[in-house]
Design a protein around this motif. Structure first.
Motif, PDB file in Angstrom:
ATOM      1  N   GLU A 271      20.450  -2.274  -2.553  1.00 53.10           N
ATOM      2  CA  GLU A 271      19.062  -2.067  -2.965  1.00 53.10           C
ATOM      3  C   GLU A 271      18.128  -3.044  -2.264  1.00 53.10           C
ATOM      4  O   GLU A 271      16.960  -2.737  -2.031  1.00 53.10           O
ATOM      5  N   ARG A 272      18.635  -4.210  -1.922  1.00 55.77           N
ATOM      6  CA  ARG A 272      17.814  -5.188  -1.198  1.00 55.77           C
ATOM      7  C   ARG A 272      17.413  -4.640   0.171  1.00 55.77           C
ATOM      8  O   ARG A 272      16.259  -4.769   0.595  1.00 55.77           O
ATOM      9  N   GLU A 273      18.358  -4.014   0.843  1.00 54.66           N
ATOM     10  CA  GLU A 273      18.054  -3.395   2.135  1.00 54.66           C
ATOM     11  C   GLU A 273      16.988  -2.315   1.979  1.00 54.66           C
ATOM     12  O   GLU A 273      16.064  -2.212   2.782  1.00 54.66           O
ATOM     13  N   SER A 274      17.106  -1.519   0.925  1.00 56.79           N
ATOM     14  CA  SER A 274      16.142  -0.448   0.676  1.00 56.79           C
ATOM     15  C   SER A 274      14.759  -1.013   0.357  1.00 56.79           C
ATOM     16  O   SER A 274      13.738  -0.463   0.785  1.00 56.79           O
ATOM     17  N   PHE A 275      14.719  -2.135  -0.383  1.00 59.93           N
ATOM     18  CA  PHE A 275      13.444  -2.740  -0.747  1.00 59.93           C
ATOM     19  C   PHE A 275      12.654  -3.134   0.493  1.00 59.93           C
ATOM     20  O   PHE A 275      11.454  -2.863   0.593  1.00 59.93           O
ATOM     21  N   PHE A 276      13.310  -3.758   1.437  1.00 60.32           N
ATOM     22  CA  PHE A 276      12.611  -4.208   2.634  1.00 60.32           C
ATOM     23  C   PHE A 276      12.379  -3.069   3.630  1.00 60.32           C
ATOM     24  O   PHE A 276      11.414  -3.094   4.387  1.00 60.32           O
ATOM     25  N   LYS A 277      13.219  -2.067   3.597  1.00 63.54           N
ATOM     26  CA  LYS A 277      13.024  -0.907   4.460  1.00 63.54           C
ATOM     27  C   LYS A 277      11.777  -0.136   4.057  1.00 63.54           C
ATOM     28  O   LYS A 277      11.081   0.447   4.900  1.00 63.54           O
ATOM     29  N   ASN A 278      11.488  -0.131   2.760  1.00 66.27           N
ATOM     30  CA  ASN A 278      10.328   0.599   2.234  1.00 66.27           C
ATOM     31  C   ASN A 278       9.280  -0.360   1.676  1.00 66.27           C
ATOM     32  O   ASN A 278       8.588  -0.037   0.711  1.00 66.27           O
ATOM     33  N   PHE A 279       9.166  -1.504   2.305  1.00 62.04           N
ATOM     34  CA  PHE A 279       8.276  -2.551   1.804  1.00 62.04           C
ATOM     35  C   PHE A 279       6.803  -2.151   1.891  1.00 62.04           C
ATOM     36  O   PHE A 279       6.016  -2.423   0.989  1.00 62.04           O
ATOM     37  N   LEU A 280       6.442  -1.482   2.959  1.00 62.57           N
ATOM     38  CA  LEU A 280       5.050  -1.115   3.200  1.00 62.57           C
ATOM     39  C   LEU A 280       4.821   0.382   3.064  1.00 62.57           C
ATOM     40  O   LEU A 280       5.415   1.158   3.799  1.00 62.57           O
ATOM     41  N   PRO A 281       3.980   0.815   2.138  1.00 64.33           N
ATOM     42  CA  PRO A 281       3.568   2.219   2.126  1.00 64.33           C
ATOM     43  C   PRO A 281       2.789   2.525   3.399  1.00 64.33           C
ATOM     44  O   PRO A 281       2.184   1.640   3.992  1.00 64.33           O
ATOM     45  N   ASP A 282       2.818   3.755   3.826  1.00 60.65           N
ATOM     46  CA  ASP A 282       2.167   4.134   5.089  1.00 60.65           C
ATOM     47  C   ASP A 282       0.689   3.756   5.115  1.00 60.65           C
ATOM     48  O   ASP A 282       0.151   3.345   6.127  1.00 60.65           O
ATOM     49  N   GLU A 283       0.011   3.883   3.932  1.00 62.80           N
ATOM     50  CA  GLU A 283      -1.427   3.600   3.924  1.00 62.80           C
ATOM     51  C   GLU A 283      -1.715   2.133   4.166  1.00 62.80           C
ATOM     52  O   GLU A 283      -2.812   1.779   4.610  1.00 62.80           O
ATOM     53  N   ASP A 284      -0.739   1.251   3.920  1.00 67.41           N
ATOM     54  CA  ASP A 284      -0.973  -0.168   4.187  1.00 67.41           C
ATOM     55  C   ASP A 284      -0.854  -0.493   5.677  1.00 67.41           C
ATOM     56  O   ASP A 284      -1.288  -1.544   6.128  1.00 67.41           O
ATOM     57  N   VAL A 285      -0.229   0.416   6.413  1.00 71.12           N
ATOM     58  CA  VAL A 285      -0.030   0.172   7.831  1.00 71.12           C
ATOM     59  C   VAL A 285      -1.226   0.664   8.645  1.00 71.12           C
ATOM     60  O   VAL A 285      -1.614   0.095   9.645  1.00 71.12           O
ATOM     61  N   VAL A 286      -1.839   1.762   8.148  1.00 66.87           N
ATOM     62  CA  VAL A 286      -2.924   2.395   8.898  1.00 66.87           C
ATOM     63  C   VAL A 286      -4.140   1.469   8.982  1.00 66.87           C
ATOM     64  O   VAL A 286      -4.511   0.823   8.033  1.00 66.87           O
TER      65      VAL A 286
END
Length: 286
Positions: A271-286
Motif C-alpha cells: 500500500e505504501r507503493e500505491s500511496f506514492f504512485k497516486n500521490f498527486l491527482p491529475d489536477e494538481d499537476v496541471v
C-alpha cells in the motif's frame, strides 16, 4: 500521478528521532497540543513518557522540521495477536463422544438416557453438522487442552489456537500548533500530515523491525468517541487498517472503549507503493 522528487525531498527533510536521542526534545514536548485527544497531550507532557522511552519499554518518536518545530509524535512497542480457540466446538465434540455410544448401542429407545441424548442432538443439529467433518480433530484438541491444564500451573496463561508476532502503534497524534507549518511545506492539500508521515517514515521503521525480528502484523487501538467514527474511518481509508473479527489482542485498561484495528505488514508495504504512485491527482499537476 507519482510523487515528485521535490516532494520526496520535503518529506525526507523531516527529522524523526527518539525522545532520548536529543536532550532538547524534553522541552519540545511542551509545545505539543491536540484538542481532539487531550489525554494524549497530557501523556506526552508527563515524565512517564520520557521514562518509558529512556528505559526502552515504549519507543517514542518525534517528527520535527529542520528548524526544530514539533509536527507529530508516535510510539511503538512489541505486541502479539492471536486466533482464539473455539471452546464451544471443543466442548460439543467432547459431549458428542460421550453420548454417541448411548445412541448407537442402546436398544431401549424409551430410556431417559437415550431420549436425553437424542434431544441434545436435535437442539444442536446445525452445530453438530458443522463439526462432524473435523470431529476427530476437535477431540484431539480437547485432549491436548485438558493435558495442558494439568501441566501448566500458571492460571494466568491464556490458551489460544495461533499467535502472530506484531508491533503495536501505541500512540499516533499530530500537533495542532503546527498545522500552519505543515501547510507551508507545500504538499498537496489533500495529503494530511499523519498519513504522509505514516507512509514515508513510520512504515519503513516497521520494515526495519521486521528485518530484525519476526513481525507479521501492525495494530492499534483507536480512541474514537465520535458518532461518525471519523478517526476509525481515517485509519481504514487513509492508512489501510482493517477491523477483523478472526483475530484478537490483549487490550489493557488504558485502551478500554477503543477500537482494535490491524493490518498485515506485507500489505502495508504494498500500500505504501500505491500511496506514492497516486500521490498527486491529475489536477494538481496541471
Amino acid at each position: 500521478m507519482h510523487i515528485t522528487q521535490e516532494q520526496i525531498s520535503k518529506l525526507d527533510s523531516l527529522v524523526v528521532e527518539r525522545i532520548r536521542a536529543n536532550v532538547d526534545n524534553i522541552a519540545l514536548l511542551r509545545t505539543f497540543y491536540n484538542g481532539k485527544n487531550e489525554n494524549l497531550t497530557k501523556t506526552l507532557h508527563s515524565d512517564a513518557t520520557t521514562d518509558k522511552d529512556s528505559s526502552g519499554v515504549t519507543a517514542y518518536y518525534l517528527v520535527k522540521t529542520q528548524q526544530g518545530e514539533l509536527l507529530l509524535y508516535f510510539s511503538l512497542k512489541c505486541g502479539e495477536l492471536f486466533e482464539g480457540l473455539d471452546f464451544e466446538k471443543l466442548e460439543l465434540a467432547s459431549k458428542l463422544r460421550e453420548i454417541m455410544p448411548i445412541i448407537l448401542t442402546n436398544e431401549d429407545t424409551e430410556s431417559e438416557q437415550y431420549k436425553s441424548a437424542i434431544e441434545f442432538i436435535h437442539n444442536n443439529i446445525d452445530k453438530v453438522k458443522n463439526i462432524l467433518p473435523d470431529f476427530e480433530k476437535y477431540i484431539e484438541k480437547k485432549g491436548l487442552y485438558n493435558l495442558e491444564l494439568q501441566k501448566e500451573i500458571n492460571s494466568k496463561i491464556q490458551r489460544v489456537l495461533k499467535t502472530y508476532p506484531a508491533i503495536e502503534i501505541v500512540e499516533f497524534c499530530s500537533n495542532e500548533n503546527a498545522r500552519d507549518t505543515w501547510r507551508g511545506i507545500g504538499l498537496p492539500e489533500s495529503k494530511k500530515m499523519g498519513e504522509c508521515v505514516f507512509w514515508f517514515h513510520i512504515v519503513p521503521i516497521l520494515q526495519k523491525i521486521q528485518d530484525l525480528i519476526g513481525c507479521q502484523y501492525v495494530y492499534l487501538f483507536a480512541a474514537d468517541s465520535s458518532y461518525d467514527e471519523n478517526l476509525i474511518n481515517y485509519y481504514k481509508s487513509r492508512l489501510k487498517f482493517e477491523q477483523p473479527l478472526t483475530l484478537g489482542a490483549n487490550k489493557p485498561q488504558y485502551d478500554f472503549a477503543c477500537t482494535f484495528l490491524c493490518q498485515q505488514l506485507s500489505t502495508l508495504l504494498k500500500e505504501r507503493e500505491s500511496f506514492f504512485k497516486n500521490f498527486l491527482p491529475d489536477e494538481d499537476v496541471v
